[in-house]
Structures are given as C-alpha cells and as structure tokens.
Design a protein around this motif. Structure first.
Motif, PDB file in Angstrom:
ATOM      1  N   UNK A  28      34.420  46.815 101.614  1.00  0.00           N
ATOM      2  CA  UNK A  28      34.292  47.957 100.705  1.00  0.00           C
ATOM      3  C   UNK A  28      35.014  47.690  99.382  1.00  0.00           C
ATOM      4  N   UNK A  29      36.192  47.056  99.468  1.00  0.00           N
ATOM      5  CA  UNK A  29      36.934  46.747  98.244  1.00  0.00           C
ATOM      6  C   UNK A  29      36.169  45.740  97.391  1.00  0.00           C
ATOM      7  N   UNK A  30      35.629  44.694  98.023  1.00  0.00           N
ATOM      8  CA  UNK A  30      34.858  43.699  97.284  1.00  0.00           C
ATOM      9  C   UNK A  30      33.592  44.306  96.691  1.00  0.00           C
ATOM     10  N   UNK A  31      32.925  45.160  97.462  1.00  0.00           N
ATOM     11  CA  UNK A  31      31.737  45.819  96.934  1.00  0.00           C
ATOM     12  C   UNK A  31      32.059  46.720  95.761  1.00  0.00           C
ATOM     13  N   UNK A  32      33.192  47.435  95.849  1.00  0.00           N
ATOM     14  CA  UNK A  32      33.599  48.299  94.740  1.00  0.00           C
ATOM     15  C   UNK A  32      33.896  47.492  93.491  1.00  0.00           C
ATOM     16  N   UNK A  33      34.554  46.337  93.658  1.00  0.00           N
ATOM     17  CA  UNK A  33      34.858  45.477  92.509  1.00  0.00           C
ATOM     18  C   UNK A  33      33.566  44.973  91.863  1.00  0.00           C
ATOM     19  N   UNK A  34      32.631  44.514  92.686  1.00  0.00           N
ATOM     20  CA  UNK A  34      31.369  43.976  92.150  1.00  0.00           C
ATOM     21  C   UNK A  34      30.579  45.040  91.406  1.00  0.00           C
ATOM     22  N   UNK A  35      30.449  46.232  91.997  1.00  0.00           N
ATOM     23  CA  UNK A  35      29.677  47.289  91.345  1.00  0.00           C
ATOM     24  C   UNK A  35      30.375  47.792  90.080  1.00  0.00           C
ATOM     25  N   UNK A  36      31.712  47.832  90.088  1.00  0.00           N
ATOM     26  CA  UNK A  36      32.427  48.267  88.895  1.00  0.00           C
ATOM     27  C   UNK A  36      32.263  47.264  87.763  1.00  0.00           C
ATOM     28  N   UNK A  37      32.329  45.970  88.077  1.00  0.00           N
ATOM     29  CA  UNK A  37      32.129  44.948  87.044  1.00  0.00           C
ATOM     30  C   UNK A  37      30.711  45.003  86.478  1.00  0.00           C
ATOM     31  N   UNK A  38      29.729  45.132  87.362  1.00  0.00           N
ATOM     32  CA  UNK A  38      28.346  45.219  86.899  1.00  0.00           C
ATOM     33  C   UNK A  38      28.126  46.469  86.063  1.00  0.00           C
ATOM     34  N   UNK A  39      28.680  47.598  86.514  1.00  0.00           N
ATOM     35  CA  UNK A  39      28.545  48.833  85.741  1.00  0.00           C
ATOM     36  C   UNK A  39      29.236  48.753  84.392  1.00  0.00           C
ATOM     37  N   UNK A  40      30.396  48.084  84.350  1.00  0.00           N
ATOM     38  CA  UNK A  40      31.102  47.948  83.079  1.00  0.00           C
ATOM     39  C   UNK A  40      30.297  47.131  82.085  1.00  0.00           C
ATOM     40  N   UNK A  41      29.684  46.036  82.545  1.00  0.00           N
ATOM     41  CA  UNK A  41      28.872  45.214  81.651  1.00  0.00           C
ATOM     42  C   UNK A  41      27.646  45.971  81.151  1.00  0.00           C
ATOM     43  N   UNK A  42      26.997  46.714  82.047  1.00  0.00           N
ATOM     44  CA  UNK A  42      25.803  47.457  81.640  1.00  0.00           C
ATOM     45  C   UNK A  42      26.146  48.589  80.684  1.00  0.00           C
ATOM     46  N   UNK A  43      27.259  49.278  80.937  1.00  0.00           N
ATOM     47  CA  UNK A  43      27.652  50.377  80.046  1.00  0.00           C
ATOM     48  C   UNK A  43      28.012  49.853  78.663  1.00  0.00           C
ATOM     49  N   UNK A  44      28.747  48.736  78.611  1.00  0.00           N
ATOM     50  CA  UNK A  44      29.106  48.173  77.308  1.00  0.00           C
ATOM     51  C   UNK A  44      27.859  47.711  76.559  1.00  0.00           C
ATOM     52  N   UNK A  45      26.917  47.100  77.259  1.00  0.00           N
ATOM     53  CA  UNK A  45      25.669  46.683  76.620  1.00  0.00           C
ATOM     54  C   UNK A  45      24.896  47.890  76.119  1.00  0.00           C
ATOM     55  N   UNK A  46      24.945  48.987  76.872  1.00  0.00           N
ATOM     56  CA  UNK A  46      24.244  50.203  76.457  1.00  0.00           C
ATOM     57  C   UNK A  46      24.906  50.834  75.234  1.00  0.00           C
ATOM     58  N   UNK A  47      26.236  50.888  75.218  1.00  0.00           N
ATOM     59  CA  UNK A  47      26.936  51.518  74.106  1.00  0.00           C
ATOM     60  C   UNK A  47      26.891  50.680  72.835  1.00  0.00           C
ATOM     61  N   UNK A  48      26.774  49.351  72.970  1.00  0.00           N
ATOM     62  CA  UNK A  48      26.695  48.500  71.793  1.00  0.00           C
ATOM     63  C   UNK A  48      25.325  48.542  71.142  1.00  0.00           C
ATOM     64  N   UNK A  49      24.349  49.105  71.835  1.00  0.00           N
ATOM     65  CA  UNK A  49      23.003  49.187  71.270  1.00  0.00           C
ATOM     66  C   UNK A  49      22.971  50.216  70.142  1.00  0.00           C
ATOM     67  N   UNK A  50      21.841  50.239  69.445  1.00  0.00           N
ATOM     68  CA  UNK A  50      21.679  51.152  68.324  1.00  0.00           C
ATOM     69  C   UNK A  50      21.589  52.582  68.839  1.00  0.00           C
ATOM     70  N   UNK A  51      22.339  53.472  68.227  1.00  0.00           N
ATOM     71  CA  UNK A  51      22.320  54.873  68.615  1.00  0.00           C
ATOM     72  C   UNK A  51      23.646  55.535  68.321  1.00  0.00           C
ATOM     73  N   UNK A  52      23.606  56.855  68.210  1.00  0.00           N
ATOM     74  CA  UNK A  52      24.825  57.617  67.964  1.00  0.00           C
ATOM     75  C   UNK A  52      25.623  57.754  69.259  1.00  0.00           C
TER      76      UNK A  52
END
Length: 209
Positions: free
Chosen positions: A2-26
């Motif tokens: 569970x700890x390893x799964x939480x780490x993996x999903x958090x890292x993946x979510x962090x990368x996707x969120x940063x990619x989303x926020x860096x895109x064009x938009x307010x």
C-alpha cells in the motif's frame, strides 16, 4: 504494498498535475477544473462505495443514505475547510509558478513543523493556543521523540531551504566606475522556473513592434 502504491500514484499524479498547470490557461480555470474532478470522484466514493460492502452493519455505519450525509460534522470540519482552502490555492500557485517538487518540499517542511509541535505537550505552549485547541476537541497525545525521525526532519528542512535557491548573476553596467568598485549583484529567479511563452505569441509581439 500500500505504501509503495501510494508513492507511485502520488508521483504520477504530481507529474500530470504539473504538466496540466504548465499548459496554456488561467489559474482559476485550471483550479476549478481540478476541484470539479475531485468533487465528482469523492461523491462517487461517498455514495456508491458503501454499496459494495456486504456486511449490513458495516454498510449502515458508512453509508450516507442511512446515517445521514452530515453525520459527525462539527466545528472542526469548518475550521479545517477554512484552512484548507488557502492551503490548496497556495500549493497550486506554487506548482504553476515553480515546480511540483518545490511544492512537495514545502509540504514536507510543514510536516516537520507538525512533528515538532506534536512532540511538545500542549500544556507547554501559550494558554490562548491551548484554549483554542481544546475548544475543537481533546488534546492529542504527544508523539515520542525518535532519533531517526529527528535526523529525517533535519534533512527535510535543509532540503526545503536549499532547493530552488535563486542564482546570483552579475549585472553589467555600461557606466564606468572610477573607484573600481564591484558592480552590485541582484537576485534573479532561476531559469528553470521561468514560464516560456508560446512561440506564436512571441512572433505576434515581435511583428507588432
């Protein structure tokens, strides 16, 4: 696992969120889209999740259809909601302007401070703070002091303070200094944190000039 799964999903979510926020938009539009997705997912978990519980007693304890949606809500929920709103917005603005890694380090720094506050008994603090905390509920038991945790806390604090430090670049002046003094330096934002504008916008601005 569970700890390893939480780490993996958090890292993946962090990368996707940063990619989303860096895109064009307010920022407010992107924040509203993220919160809307959270509301939809949390609503499904709250209302649909208990239906998969086979034990009727456990289902009755967790299902909002039977115990009520606002069961267990008190003043602590309101205080947490009021504090979490600016915390979420500042974290989102930090990711938008800098990076998710810097946001994670800042949150780790806050976790270290939380650990420090939890080690000290509530009675050792100011009376006003102790009275405010006891109004929301009984005080928590102080956490035990652990040497590995203290060393980890120190390393996290050092990482949070040193990472993302601005680089100093000398500013060359056209004027001649007769006294041969060094040109003063100014702190500048690291180039990795600078937001790159779309090429089409740069071309339009240059053509307009």
């Amino acid at each position: 696992m569970l700890v390893l799964g939480s780490i993996c999903f958090n890292c993946l979510g962090a990368l996707l969120v940063e990619n989303f926020l860096k895109a064009k938009g307010e920022l407010y539009e992107q924040k509203a889209q993220l919160l809307l997705g959270e509301v939809v997912v949390n609503s499904i978990l709250v209302f649909v999740g208990p239906l998969f519980i086979t034990d009727l007693e456990v289902r009755a304890m967790n299902s909002p259809w039977q115990r009520g949606f606002f069961s267990g809500w008190d003043g602590r929920v309101l205080v947490c909601a009021i504090l979490w709103i600016p915390a979420g917005w500042t974290a989102t603005m930090l990711v938008k302007r800098c990076s998710n890694l810097l946001k994670t380090l800042a949150q780790a720094f806050s976790s270290v401070l939380t650990y420090v506050f939890s080690v000290v008994p509530l009675s050792s603090g100011p009376r006003t703070w102790a009275h405010f905390v006891t109004m929301l509920g009984p005080p928590l038991t102080p956490e035990p002091v652990s040497s590995p945790v203290v060393l980890l806390a120190i390393s996290v604090m050092i990482s949070a303070l040193t990472f993302g430090a601005d680089r100093r670049e000398p500013k060359i002046s056209n004027r001649r200094h007769t006294d041969h003094q060094e040109v003063p330096e100014k702190w500048k934002v690291d180039s990795s944190y600078l937001q790159v504008r779309p090429r089409s916008r740069q071309i339009s601005e240059s053509s307009g000039r």
